[in-house]
Design an enzyme around this catalytic site. Structure first.
Site, PDB file in Angstrom:
ATOM      1  N   ASP A  53     -16.572  12.768   1.579  1.00  0.00           N
ATOM      2  CA  ASP A  53     -15.603  13.474   0.731  1.00  0.00           C
ATOM      3  C   ASP A  53     -15.631  14.948   1.125  1.00  0.00           C
ATOM      4  OD1 ASP A  53     -14.357  12.691  -2.326  1.00  0.00           O
ATOM      5  OD2 ASP A  53     -14.481  14.817  -1.803  1.00  0.00           O
ATOM      6  N   LEU A  82      -7.320  -1.549  -9.448  1.00  0.00           N
ATOM      7  CA  LEU A  82      -8.526  -1.365 -10.263  1.00  0.00           C
ATOM      8  C   LEU A  82      -8.182  -0.585 -11.521  1.00  0.00           C
ATOM      9  CD1 LEU A  82     -10.859  -0.129  -7.368  1.00  0.00           C
ATOM     10  CD2 LEU A  82     -10.521  -2.483  -8.140  1.00  0.00           C
ATOM     11  N   GLU A 105      -9.680   1.677 -14.532  1.00  0.00           N
ATOM     12  CA  GLU A 105     -10.900   2.404 -14.898  1.00  0.00           C
ATOM     13  C   GLU A 105     -11.536   1.690 -16.080  1.00  0.00           C
ATOM     14  OE1 GLU A 105     -10.427   6.627 -15.310  1.00  0.00           O
ATOM     15  OE2 GLU A 105      -9.178   6.717 -13.516  1.00  0.00           O
ATOM     16  N   LYS A 153       2.511  -1.913  -5.343  1.00  0.00           N
ATOM     17  CA  LYS A 153       1.636  -1.085  -6.183  1.00  0.00           C
ATOM     18  C   LYS A 153       2.456  -0.218  -7.146  1.00  0.00           C
ATOM     19  CE  LYS A 153      -1.515   1.370  -7.840  1.00  0.00           C
ATOM     20  NZ  LYS A 153      -2.898   1.450  -8.015  1.00  0.00           N
ATOM     21  N   ASN A 165       2.654  -0.689 -11.364  1.00  0.00           N
ATOM     22  CA  ASN A 165       2.250   0.341 -12.335  1.00  0.00           C
ATOM     23  C   ASN A 165       3.445   0.764 -13.201  1.00  0.00           C
ATOM     24  OD1 ASN A 165      -0.400   0.341 -11.626  1.00  0.00           O
ATOM     25  ND2 ASN A 165      -0.487   2.456 -10.928  1.00  0.00           N
ATOM     26  N   PHE A 219      -0.611  -5.430 -22.262  1.00  0.00           N
ATOM     27  CA  PHE A 219       0.132  -4.165 -22.171  1.00  0.00           C
ATOM     28  C   PHE A 219       1.282  -4.065 -23.165  1.00  0.00           C
ATOM     29  CE2 PHE A 219      -1.731  -1.539 -18.900  1.00  0.00           C
ATOM     30  CZ  PHE A 219      -2.748  -2.403 -18.515  1.00  0.00           C
ATOM     31  N   CYS A 276      -3.019   7.584 -13.326  1.00  0.00           N
ATOM     32  CA  CYS A 276      -2.191   6.648 -12.555  1.00  0.00           C
ATOM     33  C   CYS A 276      -0.781   6.529 -13.112  1.00  0.00           C
ATOM     34  CB  CYS A 276      -2.870   5.293 -12.499  1.00  0.00           C
ATOM     35  SG  CYS A 276      -4.479   5.405 -11.716  1.00  0.00           S
ATOM     36  N   LYS A 325       1.622   9.779 -13.332  1.00  0.00           N
ATOM     37  CA  LYS A 325       2.036  10.331 -12.036  1.00  0.00           C
ATOM     38  C   LYS A 325       2.793   9.285 -11.212  1.00  0.00           C
ATOM     39  CE  LYS A 325      -2.005   9.689  -8.986  1.00  0.00           C
ATOM     40  NZ  LYS A 325      -1.545   8.615  -8.138  1.00  0.00           N
TER      41      LYS A 325
HETATM   42  C1  UGA Z   1      -3.855   1.372 -14.029  1.00  0.00           C
HETATM   43  C2  UGA Z   1      -3.497  -0.068 -13.679  1.00  0.00           C
HETATM   44  O1  UGA Z   1      -3.700  -0.912 -14.816  1.00  0.00           O
HETATM   45  C3  UGA Z   1      -4.341  -0.578 -12.512  1.00  0.00           C
HETATM   46  O2  UGA Z   1      -3.927  -1.890 -12.143  1.00  0.00           O
HETATM   47  C4  UGA Z   1      -4.137   0.370 -11.328  1.00  0.00           C
HETATM   48  O3  UGA Z   1      -4.928  -0.016 -10.211  1.00  0.00           O
HETATM   49  C5  UGA Z   1      -4.522   1.781 -11.745  1.00  0.00           C
HETATM   50  O4  UGA Z   1      -3.714   2.186 -12.865  1.00  0.00           O
HETATM   51  C6  UGA Z   1      -4.289   2.697 -10.575  1.00  0.00           C
HETATM   52  O5  UGA Z   1      -3.135   2.871 -10.170  1.00  0.00           O
HETATM   53  O6  UGA Z   1      -5.252   3.178  -9.958  1.00  0.00           O
HETATM   54  P1  UGA Z   1      -5.786   2.564 -15.445  1.00  0.00           P
HETATM   55  O7  UGA Z   1      -4.974   3.805 -15.300  1.00  0.00           O
HETATM   56  O8  UGA Z   1      -7.235   2.608 -15.177  1.00  0.00           O
HETATM   57  O9  UGA Z   1      -5.189   1.395 -14.497  1.00  0.00           O
HETATM   58  O10 UGA Z   1      -5.633   2.092 -16.947  1.00  0.00           O
HETATM   59  P2  UGA Z   1      -4.827   1.015 -17.780  1.00  0.00           P
HETATM   60  O11 UGA Z   1      -5.767   0.079 -18.386  1.00  0.00           O
HETATM   61  O12 UGA Z   1      -3.732   0.431 -16.986  1.00  0.00           O
HETATM   62  O13 UGA Z   1      -4.228   1.945 -18.938  1.00  0.00           O
HETATM   63  C7  UGA Z   1      -3.344   3.026 -18.639  1.00  0.00           C
HETATM   64  C8  UGA Z   1      -2.927   3.710 -19.917  1.00  0.00           C
HETATM   65  O14 UGA Z   1      -2.056   2.868 -20.663  1.00  0.00           O
HETATM   66  C9  UGA Z   1      -4.068   4.076 -20.858  1.00  0.00           C
HETATM   67  O15 UGA Z   1      -3.837   5.358 -21.402  1.00  0.00           O
HETATM   68  C10 UGA Z   1      -4.001   3.031 -21.953  1.00  0.00           C
HETATM   69  O16 UGA Z   1      -4.494   3.482 -23.182  1.00  0.00           O
HETATM   70  C11 UGA Z   1      -2.502   2.794 -22.018  1.00  0.00           C
HETATM   71  N1  UGA Z   1      -2.145   1.460 -22.556  1.00  0.00           N
HETATM   72  C12 UGA Z   1      -2.492   0.338 -21.884  1.00  0.00           C
HETATM   73  C13 UGA Z   1      -1.417   1.381 -23.723  1.00  0.00           C
HETATM   74  O17 UGA Z   1      -1.075   2.412 -24.346  1.00  0.00           O
HETATM   75  N2  UGA Z   1      -1.049   0.156 -24.194  1.00  0.00           N
HETATM   76  C14 UGA Z   1      -1.381  -0.984 -23.546  1.00  0.00           C
HETATM   77  O18 UGA Z   1      -1.003  -2.072 -24.023  1.00  0.00           O
HETATM   78  C15 UGA Z   1      -2.119  -0.897 -22.379  1.00  0.00           C
END
Ligand code: UGA
Length: 465
Positions: free
Chosen positions: A30, A154, A156, A224, A228, A269, A280, A283
């Site tokens: 890095d 993935l 988080e 991808k 998202n 979701f 993610c 952006k």
């Molecule tokens: C997301 C995608 O789910 C992954 O598949 C992807 O690899 C990743 O982005 C990425 O592009 O690197 P992540 O950002 O870690 O993963 O989190 P999510 O679990 O998807 O949640 C994203 C946001 O949506 C959070 O703020 C969560 O609280 C919110 N959320 C999620 C809701 O408000 N309601 C839901 O039903 C689900």
């Protein structure tokens, strides 16, 4: 196989550690030397469940190492995964300068031919530009570079699980040899033969083997972004339904339950709340809007999803104002800082926006988050960081739930009630049971659950602004 990872953020670290876990020899590097120093001291710069254990084991087995020597890492890998950041530019486009810098590094430091895999989330056609950049920057060398796209899915908080037990692995390639190399890299995951599985300690749930989808590079890149953005739209849709429920007297939890039972919709979701945050979705949807505009496509669906999301915090704040009349000098407790549970990541977290706005209103804010306190201190040096949720409740006139940590659900809410100046709980994530909370004597309000006429009007006024 010998693998190099460029970029030790969430994606790079999880990818590098898990590739070492499934038997490869991995060197990670890095630009940020302090990150590598932290890793070489045996700590992780991020919190991700299960990752520390894997890193410790693979470092001890000498399958995983971290170096500040970028060239050394490049030379180690027959395959190089680019996992650098692609943050948003002011106009919403993804900033691809780190990908360009990685291409230059690989082209100039390689002493043999390489497979270069883009793992970072990038707009469509980045693979073509990467291949071109590698050719231009290596014009004085005889080595060749093949390029592939292998987007990560993935999440988080469950990234290790997602890596080792994915639903699908997508590889975008131009030739069979590249496909063969990537198949070999992922073989233990594809065959579900990671033994013992560090997540389930040898007793993995029965699940179908992941699908390996081989596509063109552009399609892989688009899969991808499109995935998202679809999930972001789904969340905004749930929030739109929540607003209708709140105004018209239905319960969104019942509504999304009923919707999710349709296999064509599915329950995932559809959780309403303060909206999507993190590094993610916000952006990626912006970058996808820009991409669609450049393609001459009407992207108003995506734009509306973004607008709905941006209003969530304001609507929640309007609710708080309705209950408290004015926020000035009111002691308000906030539970949760991270953008979602099981992470310490506060980037684009709705909780952070909420606190900024509470401070603009001159509220006295006290907060607790199980993992994200350290990262928040420099952002808000003047607020009170509490030892636990009970301290947040002390003398508070309202408790606002901004992140749905499981441990908040299991608090001694009777005790919280006695600690608060006014037992008012505004639940921005529908974490708690409304009936139970009301039975306990709380004034409790979730999202998308019927409210008094006055509160509905205030929320509607904000929505129309
Ligand atoms: C997301 C995608 O789910 C992954 O598949 C992807 O690899 C990743 O982005 C990425 O592009 O690197 P992540 O950002 O870690 O993963 O989190 P999510 O679990 O998807 O949640 C994203 C946001 O949506 C959070 O703020 C969560 O609280 C919110 N959320 C999620 C809701 O408000 N309601 C839901 O039903 C689900």
């Amino acid at each position: 196989m010998r693998i190099a990872i460029l970029g030790c953020g969430y994606v790079g670290l999880v990818t590098g550690a898990c590739l070492a876990e499934i038997g490869h020899s991995v060197v990670c590097t890095d630009n940020d030397e302090s990150k590598i120093e932290t890793l070489n001291q045996g700590s992780l710069p991020i919190y991700e469940p299960g990752l520390q254990e894997i890193v410790d084991r693979c470092v001890a087995a000498q399958r995983l190492s971290f170096t500040t020597n970028l060239g050394e890492a490049v030379r180690h890998g027959d395959t190089i995964f680019i996992c650098v950041g692609t943050p948003p530019l002011p106009n919403g486009d993804a900033d691809l300068s780190s990908i360009d810098a990685a291409a230059r590094l690989i082209a100039t430091e390689s002493r043999s031919s390489k497979l270069v895999v883009e793992k970072s989330t990038v707009p469509m056609q980045t693979g073509q530009n990467l291949a071109r950049a590698l050719t231009i920057y290596s014009r004085k060398s005889s080595h060749t570079f093949s390029v592939a796209s292998n987007p990560e899915f993935l999440r988080e908080g469950t990234a290790v699980l997602d890596f080792l037990h994915p639903d699908r692995i997508v590889i975008g390639v131009n030739d069979e040899q590249t496909e063969g190399m990537l198949r070999e890299i992922y073989q233990p995951v594809l065959q579900r033969s990671v033994v013992p599985c560090p997540v389930h300690k040898g007793s993995c749930p029965v699940k179908e083997a992941p699908t390996l989808l081989v596509t063109s590079i552009s399609s892989a890149e688009l899969i991808k972004h499109a995935s998202n953005s679809f999930l972001a739209v789904k969340i905004s849709y749930a929030n739109l339904i929540a607003d209708i429920c709140e105004s018209m007297g239905a319960d969104v939890e019942e509504v999304v339950l009923g919707m999710g039972l349709d296999p064509r919709i599915g329950p995932a979701f559809l959780r309403p709340g303060l909206g999507f945050g993190g590094f993610c979705f916000p952006k990626d949807i912006q970058a996808f809007i820009r991409l669609g505009e450049r393609a001459g496509v009407d992207v108003s669906l995506l734009r509306d999803a973004e607008v709905i999301n941006k209003r969530r915090v304001d609507q929640f704040l309007a609710k708080a104002t309705h209950y408290l009349w004015t926020l000035k000098q009111k002691r308000i407790g906030v539970l949760g800082l991270a953008f979602k549970p099981n992470t310490d990541d506060i980037r684009f977290a709705p909780a952070i926006e909420l606190i900024s706005k509470l401070l603009q209103e001159h509220a006295q804010v006290q907060v607790f988050d199980p993992k994200a306190m350290t990262k928040s201190r420099s952002l808000f040096p003047s607020i009170r960081y509490c030892q636990d949720a009970y301290q947040v409740a002390e003398h508070a006139e309202a408790l606002l739930i901004a992140t749905e940590w499981e441990e908040f659900k299991n608090l001694d809410w009777e005790r919280i009630k006695t600690l608060m100046q006014r037992p008012l709980v505004l639940d921005g994530r529908n974490l708690l049971d409304a009936q139970q909370m009301q039975a306990m004597g709380f004034e409790y309000q979730g999202i998308g659950i019927p409210v008094t006429q006055a509160a509905a009007e205030t929320a509607r006024a904000v929505a129309l602004r």
